[in-house]
Design a protein around this motif. Structure first.
Motif, PDB file in Angstrom:
ATOM      1  N   GLY A  39      53.273  19.753  35.100  1.00  0.00           N
ATOM      2  CA  GLY A  39      52.061  20.169  35.804  1.00  0.00           C
ATOM      3  C   GLY A  39      52.202  19.981  37.306  1.00  0.00           C
ATOM      4  N   ALA A  40      52.721  18.830  37.706  1.00  0.00           N
ATOM      5  CA  ALA A  40      52.924  18.566  39.131  1.00  0.00           C
ATOM      6  C   ALA A  40      53.987  19.488  39.716  1.00  0.00           C
ATOM      7  CB  ALA A  40      53.314  17.107  39.340  1.00  0.00           C
ATOM      8  N   LEU A  41      55.062  19.717  38.983  1.00  0.00           N
ATOM      9  CA  LEU A  41      56.124  20.598  39.473  1.00  0.00           C
ATOM     10  C   LEU A  41      55.639  22.035  39.602  1.00  0.00           C
ATOM     11  CD1 LEU A  41      59.069  20.711  40.340  1.00  0.00           C
ATOM     12  CD2 LEU A  41      59.686  21.119  37.964  1.00  0.00           C
ATOM     13  N   ALA A  43      52.545  22.996  40.209  1.00  0.00           N
ATOM     14  CA  ALA A  43      51.664  23.041  41.376  1.00  0.00           C
ATOM     15  C   ALA A  43      52.464  22.978  42.673  1.00  0.00           C
ATOM     16  CB  ALA A  43      50.665  21.890  41.310  1.00  0.00           C
ATOM     17  N   LEU A  44      53.442  22.098  42.739  1.00  0.00           N
ATOM     18  CA  LEU A  44      54.237  21.964  43.966  1.00  0.00           C
ATOM     19  C   LEU A  44      55.080  23.205  44.238  1.00  0.00           C
ATOM     20  CD1 LEU A  44      55.301  18.217  43.778  1.00  0.00           C
ATOM     21  CD2 LEU A  44      53.550  19.265  45.220  1.00  0.00           C
ATOM     22  N   ALA A  45      55.647  23.817  43.202  1.00  0.00           N
ATOM     23  CA  ALA A  45      56.421  25.045  43.399  1.00  0.00           C
ATOM     24  C   ALA A  45      55.526  26.160  43.925  1.00  0.00           C
ATOM     25  CB  ALA A  45      57.082  25.469  42.091  1.00  0.00           C
ATOM     26  N   GLY A  46      54.324  26.266  43.374  1.00  0.00           N
ATOM     27  CA  GLY A  46      53.383  27.263  43.874  1.00  0.00           C
ATOM     28  C   GLY A  46      52.993  27.008  45.320  1.00  0.00           C
ATOM     29  N   LEU A  47      52.739  25.746  45.656  1.00  0.00           N
ATOM     30  CA  LEU A  47      52.370  25.406  47.035  1.00  0.00           C
ATOM     31  C   LEU A  47      53.504  25.687  48.013  1.00  0.00           C
ATOM     32  CD1 LEU A  47      50.396  22.074  46.515  1.00  0.00           C
ATOM     33  CD2 LEU A  47      49.490  24.262  47.305  1.00  0.00           C
ATOM     34  N   ILE A  48      54.728  25.354  47.633  1.00  0.00           N
ATOM     35  CA  ILE A  48      55.872  25.598  48.521  1.00  0.00           C
ATOM     36  C   ILE A  48      56.064  27.100  48.732  1.00  0.00           C
ATOM     37  CG2 ILE A  48      58.384  25.400  48.720  1.00  0.00           C
ATOM     38  CD1 ILE A  48      58.097  22.658  47.290  1.00  0.00           C
ATOM     39  N   GLY A  49      55.961  27.880  47.660  1.00  0.00           N
ATOM     40  CA  GLY A  49      56.079  29.335  47.799  1.00  0.00           C
ATOM     41  C   GLY A  49      54.990  29.903  48.694  1.00  0.00           C
ATOM     42  N   ALA A  50      53.774  29.399  48.553  1.00  0.00           N
ATOM     43  CA  ALA A  50      52.666  29.874  49.389  1.00  0.00           C
ATOM     44  C   ALA A  50      52.883  29.496  50.850  1.00  0.00           C
ATOM     45  CB  ALA A  50      51.354  29.308  48.881  1.00  0.00           C
ATOM     46  N   VAL A  51      53.386  28.293  51.087  1.00  0.00           N
ATOM     47  CA  VAL A  51      53.658  27.868  52.468  1.00  0.00           C
ATOM     48  C   VAL A  51      54.737  28.757  53.089  1.00  0.00           C
ATOM     49  CG1 VAL A  51      54.661  25.995  53.850  1.00  0.00           C
ATOM     50  CG2 VAL A  51      52.856  25.504  52.198  1.00  0.00           C
ATOM     51  N   ILE A  52      55.762  29.097  52.325  1.00  0.00           N
ATOM     52  CA  ILE A  52      56.811  29.988  52.837  1.00  0.00           C
ATOM     53  C   ILE A  52      56.208  31.318  53.253  1.00  0.00           C
ATOM     54  CG2 ILE A  52      58.820  31.363  52.146  1.00  0.00           C
ATOM     55  CD1 ILE A  52      59.712  28.949  50.462  1.00  0.00           C
ATOM     56  N   THR A 124      46.101  17.524  36.818  1.00  0.00           N
ATOM     57  CA  THR A 124      47.274  16.857  36.246  1.00  0.00           C
ATOM     58  C   THR A 124      47.229  15.356  36.548  1.00  0.00           C
ATOM     59  OG1 THR A 124      48.610  18.848  36.430  1.00  0.00           O
ATOM     60  CG2 THR A 124      49.796  16.785  36.255  1.00  0.00           C
ATOM     61  N   LEU A 125      46.862  15.017  37.762  1.00  0.00           N
ATOM     62  CA  LEU A 125      46.762  13.595  38.105  1.00  0.00           C
ATOM     63  C   LEU A 125      45.641  12.910  37.325  1.00  0.00           C
ATOM     64  CD1 LEU A 125      47.363  13.763  41.954  1.00  0.00           C
ATOM     65  CD2 LEU A 125      48.948  12.987  40.186  1.00  0.00           C
ATOM     66  N   LEU A 126      44.584  13.644  37.016  1.00  0.00           N
ATOM     67  CA  LEU A 126      43.482  13.065  36.245  1.00  0.00           C
ATOM     68  C   LEU A 126      43.804  12.946  34.756  1.00  0.00           C
ATOM     69  CD1 LEU A 126      40.473  14.858  37.957  1.00  0.00           C
ATOM     70  CD2 LEU A 126      41.139  12.458  38.176  1.00  0.00           C
ATOM     71  N   ALA A 127      44.870  13.594  34.312  1.00  0.00           N
ATOM     72  CA  ALA A 127      45.232  13.574  32.890  1.00  0.00           C
ATOM     73  C   ALA A 127      46.182  12.439  32.537  1.00  0.00           C
ATOM     74  CB  ALA A 127      45.857  14.907  32.507  1.00  0.00           C
ATOM     75  N   LEU A 170      57.098  28.867  34.539  1.00  0.00           N
ATOM     76  CA  LEU A 170      57.683  28.171  33.390  1.00  0.00           C
ATOM     77  C   LEU A 170      57.147  26.746  33.246  1.00  0.00           C
ATOM     78  CD1 LEU A 170      61.359  29.456  33.663  1.00  0.00           C
ATOM     79  CD2 LEU A 170      59.568  30.210  32.086  1.00  0.00           C
ATOM     80  N   CYS A 171      57.002  26.044  34.358  1.00  0.00           N
ATOM     81  CA  CYS A 171      56.464  24.678  34.288  1.00  0.00           C
ATOM     82  C   CYS A 171      54.995  24.693  33.885  1.00  0.00           C
ATOM     83  CB  CYS A 171      56.646  23.969  35.626  1.00  0.00           C
ATOM     84  SG  CYS A 171      58.350  23.509  35.947  1.00  0.00           S
ATOM     85  N   GLY A 172      54.248  25.693  34.329  1.00  0.00           N
ATOM     86  CA  GLY A 172      52.852  25.810  33.921  1.00  0.00           C
ATOM     87  C   GLY A 172      52.726  26.042  32.430  1.00  0.00           C
ATOM     88  N   LEU A 173      53.606  26.880  31.883  1.00  0.00           N
ATOM     89  CA  LEU A 173      53.593  27.109  30.431  1.00  0.00           C
ATOM     90  C   LEU A 173      53.977  25.845  29.662  1.00  0.00           C
ATOM     91  CD1 LEU A 173      55.155  30.674  30.219  1.00  0.00           C
ATOM     92  CD2 LEU A 173      52.799  30.026  29.701  1.00  0.00           C
ATOM     93  N   ALA A 174      54.963  25.110  30.187  1.00  0.00           N
ATOM     94  CA  ALA A 174      55.366  23.859  29.530  1.00  0.00           C
ATOM     95  C   ALA A 174      54.230  22.834  29.568  1.00  0.00           C
ATOM     96  CB  ALA A 174      56.616  23.289  30.206  1.00  0.00           C
ATOM     97  N   ALA A 175      53.530  22.753  30.689  1.00  0.00           N
ATOM     98  CA  ALA A 175      52.390  21.829  30.780  1.00  0.00           C
ATOM     99  C   ALA A 175      51.292  22.234  29.812  1.00  0.00           C
ATOM    100  CB  ALA A 175      51.851  21.800  32.213  1.00  0.00           C
ATOM    101  N   LEU A 176      51.089  23.517  29.691  1.00  0.00           N
ATOM    102  CA  LEU A 176      50.078  24.038  28.767  1.00  0.00           C
ATOM    103  C   LEU A 176      50.391  23.637  27.324  1.00  0.00           C
ATOM    104  CD1 LEU A 176      47.591  25.937  28.714  1.00  0.00           C
ATOM    105  CD2 LEU A 176      49.179  27.798  28.335  1.00  0.00           C
ATOM    106  N   VAL A 177      51.654  23.731  26.947  1.00  0.00           N
ATOM    107  CA  VAL A 177      52.056  23.347  25.591  1.00  0.00           C
ATOM    108  C   VAL A 177      51.930  21.833  25.405  1.00  0.00           C
ATOM    109  CG1 VAL A 177      54.033  23.213  24.034  1.00  0.00           C
ATOM    110  CG2 VAL A 177      53.547  25.337  25.239  1.00  0.00           C
ATOM    111  N   CYS A 178      52.381  21.069  26.391  1.00  0.00           N
ATOM    112  CA  CYS A 178      52.351  19.603  26.270  1.00  0.00           C
ATOM    113  C   CYS A 178      50.934  19.042  26.220  1.00  0.00           C
ATOM    114  CB  CYS A 178      53.116  18.967  27.424  1.00  0.00           C
ATOM    115  SG  CYS A 178      54.897  19.210  27.308  1.00  0.00           S
TER     116      CYS A 178
END
Length: 195
Positions: A39-41, A43-52, A124-127, A170-178
């Motif tokens: 979940g954190a990864l 979110a961070l990948a999305g944020l880094i891509g948006a910053v770019i 994710t941090l609240l979970a 992919l990380c969002g889908l993995a978080a969704l499953v977990c």
């Protein structure tokens, strides 16, 4: 009528039955740890891509338009032999409009990704304790956040942004499953019962 599986105090219950028994806190399951990491990864990948995208601005959009015209002119309805130099030199107004439209599209997608990435990171941090409400919010946010990433992956975006969108997807889908694996649910319930 009593049932042995429902009788309190039998079979080594981890919950205190009398004030003298200590509370045994369960170990965090691997599924919850993977949920927190993915979940954190995501979110961070999305944020880094948006910053770019947001930092790159018009120059990134111009490079992106040049790449698309040079590699796939048919996408814009241009003849096969056309390249970015022909358009840039021949019609400054048309070129500026193409670049401006592309910059606006990239920026709009980046802002949508930032919004959902921040929500996903907070949820994710609240979970951390496996609470059902936090997992429901992660599920809803992950599902909605997939759409901008699918748009980014399916479009002719810059390579770095596309790669980060793949990671976020992919990380969002993995978080969704977990979120809904049995170990995560048992852990959340055990912590709730231990209170």
């Amino acid at each position: 009528m009593t049932y042995p599986q429902a009788a309190p105090g039998q079979y080594g219950s981890p919950y205190p039955l009398t004030p003298d028994q200590p509370v045994v806190t369960p170990r965090r399951p691997g599924a919850l740890t993977v949920l927190l990491l993915t979940g954190a990864l995501s979110a961070l990948a999305g944020l880094i891509g948006a910053v770019i995208v947001l930092v790159g601005g018009k120059s990134l959009a111009e490079t992106n338009v040049e790449d698309v015209i040079n590699e796939h002119p048919d996408v814009l309805g241009l003849p096969a032999g056309m390249n970015a130099g022909n358009i840039e030199g021949g019609g400054g107004m048309f070129w500026d409009e193409l670049v401006s439209d592309r910059a606006d599209t990239l920026a709009a997608r980046a802002m949508i990704v930032v919004f959902f990435a921040v929500l996903l990171l907070v949820f994710t941090l609240l979970a951390r304790k496996g609470a059902v409400w936090a997992r429901v919010l992660i599920t809803l946010t992950s599902l909605v956040a997939l759409f901008p990433h699918v748009l980014i992956v399916g479009d002719y975006e810059p390579a770095s942004v596309t790669a980060l969108s793949y990671v976020a997807l992919l990380c969002g889908l993995a978080a969704l499953v977990c979120c809904w694996l049995p170990g995560t649910h048992r852990y959340g319930r055990a912590l709730k019962n231990a209170r």
